[in-house]
Scaffold this motif. Structure first.
Motif: not given
Length: 827
Positions: A492-493, A555-558, A736-743
């Motif tokens: 992710a980074t 990139d969207i996930y990141r 994007s929603l998986i990444a936002r959920t983890v955040t």
């Protein structure tokens, strides 16, 4: 060239007429050219399009590829669709296939290609044909020495018939004209000459050949004569012969040998502009109910219905048009029924046997409550969209009906579904005046209440459809399982990559493998198709540059991941058994700052609570996240709260986006995500292991983002919101929603660790569905109680009438939202 003068490539001995049934076609090989291994035989299916609907011209940057330049036509079956068998070199087949996929393939005279499927000519068939060619051709030519004037080609017909190379198909292969539109097909005795024995291709019919439609031009650039799957042999032979000749390779399924090709045909009206859209609409819902690897679903035009011998190859005829059925067409349908055929009528004017369709305008396009009786006499109640018509018995008629019936829950008990046997050979029809073929959407109903009612009944709508199809003889057990794909290891980074690679080097064995009790992961720099993939042994590709997916944008996930530690290292798969097992061998070893997450587009063995299976089709956000929680911490002392935090994180990930705060997404105790209090669209599964002073927790989560079936998805809610509020909110993406959920989960965990339950419960109660809810304990006759909230450990509390508070534990109790029942454990 008009429809009455369609091109047809005849075979010697067939009087140069076109072939009305590819199942009967005999190819007489007279040249070793056709036997060469580097050539591929294939079937092209096309439709006739006229005027403005003709194939769009390619832009100046695109190169048109003419079908006639890429192949050698062998024979055709005129009609709609128009079917051609041809042969091409591997290079030309590749060129043709790529052009087809890119919409650059051009046919002649208004034909637009719809499907291309490679077929294999069996060696045994080829040898028999070759042996017969010289003897039979001489006999045939003596009986038909002069080609008739009718067999001359049209001047503008396709121009690649081997005319420039007469040795390709022998000197006697000529062009012929098809039968006139609407005429009856030639009889069996009219097809050949004298006693010419037909030797069939390894292809039982064109429809059955196209049962392999899902294979259309797959891996066309790598096609070869060796890896083309064989097709079932002609059903006219004995069953033993069929068994001997069926040799499906790879993932191809064996076709059911019933004496008929496994076809479902759809008649959707005569209007050309409307019929294609209506066909796709109805086909889509039936494709969700039956295995499309087992059955082939085709459009039946009025012309084909009148002209072609479709009834011999049809397992089910679906009539889905409100147009009046013309008398000549009705006679065809009735003849099919009298032969033992099966018919499904969907909001159609078609009826028979003493029934009449009567208009009842008060019901037209309204949502009604239907009671449907199944074959075992059990009933299903559901909300349906009525067509505005009902079935009534003709005066003086006494009918013998089947067990399937559906009537409205109104005073008249209007009959909307009937099962009607016909004839003495097993023919029957199920006729419906409810829109079982239409999914709930804003284009179907306008009122929010009606949309909610139809969506709430969507699973039962499919249950009714499958019951009807099963009764009509179809198999609704969908067994198709997509092939597993390799995993990709993604950061992710950028800064985490080098430490991750150094950690891997120390922990893999000499073969590059990390094993666990459930599976082994083999880390590779690249993947080739020769590498085996199984549920217990999965390759993991570490080359980030080689990663590409239409369903997951790194990139969207990141961009949407804003965490300190969670979700930093991704194991991604297009298709995997279950994400819950992927992290098993890594969870206790990998450093906590390299927060692991497994993400999949599809699961073949998804898991739910207990023994439940979790279905994860395309459009569902599926992931398993690894977190570690110190035992001696606020959350470590209240581990049941983890599932509540994850459910809350999903809801907040959506509703915290500017403009999306009113999307009606909610949490349901103990671990579900709901649309309002109506329908489930996601769930959470938590597995925890205490090792020393640390909980290692795998949080599996799946929620519907863009898959409307079988229940509802987040983008459905957005569409409805836009319609109701005249807004223009954009649909959301799974990555994007998986990444936002983890955040969001990391923020909720930090808040909980700092402030305890009171730090998150106000937000949880804001979104949960149970405020002030009255339920019954145990069963429908149990005492009524009021839901109070969650206790300090995360368990549900209810208050009885005498004021006593009862705690309900999620690991030993069920909560049925439809029946409002909970079974308690006493404190």
């Amino acid at each position: 060239m008009g429809r009455g003068a369609e091109p047809g490539w005849g075979c010697p001995g067939l009087r140069q007429q076109s072939i009305d049934d590819l199942n009967k076609w005999a190819l007489f090989l007279v040249s070793p050219f056709i036997l060469e291994a580097e050539h591929i035989a294939f079937v092209t299916e096309s439709i006739w399009v006229q005027g403005e609907s003709l194939q769009r011209p390619a832009s100046s940057s695109e190169t048109i590829v003419k079908w006639s330049d890429c192949c050698l036509p062998l024979a055709c079956r005129p009609g709609d669709p128009y079917q051609l068998i041809a042969e091409a070199s591997v290079d030309d087949f590749s060129k043709l296939g790529v052009a087809f996929m890119e919409d650059r393939l051009q046919m002649a005279d208004g034909l637009v290609p719809q499907k291309i499927v490679s077929v294999h000519l069996q060696d045994c068939t080829l040898k028999a044909l070759e042996d017969q060619a010289s003897d039979k051709q001489a006999q045939t030519l003596r009986q038909n020495p002069e080609p008739s004037a009718e067999s001359k080609p049209e001047p503008d017909a396709m121009e690649c018939i081997g005319r420039d190379d007469p040795k390709v198909l022998g000197p006697q292969r000529t062009l012929g004209t098809g039968s006139a539109s609407g005429s009856e097909p030639a009889g069996e005795g009219d097809r050949g000459v004298g006693s010419v024995e037909h030797c069939p291709l390894h292809l039982s019919s064109c429809h059955e050949c196209l049962e392999l439609e899902n294979s259309t031009i797959e891996s066309v650039k790598f096609a070869s004569a060796e890896n083309i799957p064989d097709l079932p042999y002609d059903h006219s032979g004995s069953s033993e012969d069929v068994a001997d000749d069926i040799r499906l390779e790879g993932e191809w399924r064996r076709v059911i040998v019933t004496g008929k090709a496994p076809n479902i045909l759809f008649y959707v009206g005569s209007a050309p502009q409307k019929s294609l859209g209506r066909f796709q609409e109805v086909r889509s819902v039936l494709a969700d109910c039956v295995d499309t690897d087992r059955y082939t679903l085709y459009h039946l035009s009025r012309e084909s219905a009148l002209r072609d011998p479709w009834s011999d190859n049809c397992l089910l005829l679906v009539i889905a048009t409100q147009e009046t059925i013309p008398e000549d067409l009705s006679q065809k349908f009735m003849a099919y029924l009298s032969q033992g055929g099966k018919v499904l009528g969907l909001c159609s004017s078609f009826t028979f046997a003493g029934f009449q369709v009567t208009s009842k305008s008060v019901l037209e396009e309204t949502v009604q409550s239907l009671v449907f009786s199944k074959a075992d006499q059990t009933q299903v109640k559901l909300s349906v969209l009525s067509s505005g018509y009902v079935y009534e018995e003709s005066p003086g008629e006494r009918l013998s009906l089947g067990k399937l019936q559906g009537h409205l829950e109104n005073e008249d008990k209007d009959r909307l579904i009937v099962q009607v046997p016909f004839g003495t050979r097993g023919g029957e029809a199920v006729l419906c005046q409810v829109h079982l073929e239409l999914p709930p959407s804003s284009s179907v109903v306008q009122a929010q209440e009606d949309f909610d009612l139809l969506k709430s009944s969507n699973i039962r709508r499919y249950e009714v459809l499958r019951e009807i199809l099963t009764t009509l003889g179809l198999n609704c057990d969908i067994r198709h399982v997509p092939a597993l794909t390799p995993l990709y290891l993604l950061p992710a980074t950028e800064e985490i990559w080098d430490p991750l690679m150094r950690w891997l080097e120390k922990h893999v064995d000499p073969e590059g493998v990390i094993k666990s009790s459930k599976l082994s992961l083999k880390f590779l720099s690249s993947y080739t198709s020769e590498i085996e993939i199984s549920p217990s042994a999965l390759p993991v590709v570490t080359d980030v540059e080689a990663f590409s997916s239409e369903n997951f944008n790194l990139d969207i996930y990141r961009q949407n991941l804003q965490t300190k530690r969670l979700g930093k290292v991704i194991l991604f798969a297009e298709v995997t058994p279950t994400t819950m097992n992927l992290l098993d061998g890594l969870m206790f070893e990998i450093p906590q700052e390299m927060g692991l997450i497994a993400i999949a587009v599809r699961q073949t063995q998804g898991k739910g609570r207990g023994v439940n299976a979790w279905l994860s089709p395309m459009g569902c956000a599926v992931s398993t996240l690894l977190i570690s929680i110190p035992l001696r911490s606020q959350l470590g002392q209240r581990i049941p709260f983890v599932q509540h935090l994850m459910s809350l994180a999903v809801v907040e990930a959506v509703r915290s986006i500017a403009g999306y705060q009113d999307i009606n997404l909610r949490v349901k105790w103990p671990n579900d995500i709901y649309y309002s209090d109506l329908m489930k669209l996601g769930g959470v599964l938590v597995n925890s292991t205490l090792l020393g002073e640390t909980f290692y927790i795998l949080i599996g989560c799946g929620f519907n983002v863009s898959n409307s079936n079988p229940t509802i998805c987040i983008n459905d809610l957005i569409t409805e919101y836009n319609k109701q509020h005249r807004a223009e909110l954009k649909p959301l993406r799974t990555d994007s929603l998986i990444a936002r959920t983890v955040t969001m989960l990391e923020k909720l965990i930090d808040t909980f660790q700092d402030k305890g339950p009171n730090g998150v419960l106000p937000l949880y109660y804001k979104y949960w569905v149970h405020s002030g809810q009255r339920v019954r304990l145990g069963d429908l006759e149990g005492p009524e109680v009021w839901i109070v909230g969650l206790d300090d450990s995360g368990f549900l509390q209810v208050q009885e009438e005498d004021g006593e508070v009862v705690t309900v534990h999620p690991d030993g109790n069920s909560f049925d939202m439809l029946r409002n029942l909970i079974i308690p454990r006493q404190q």
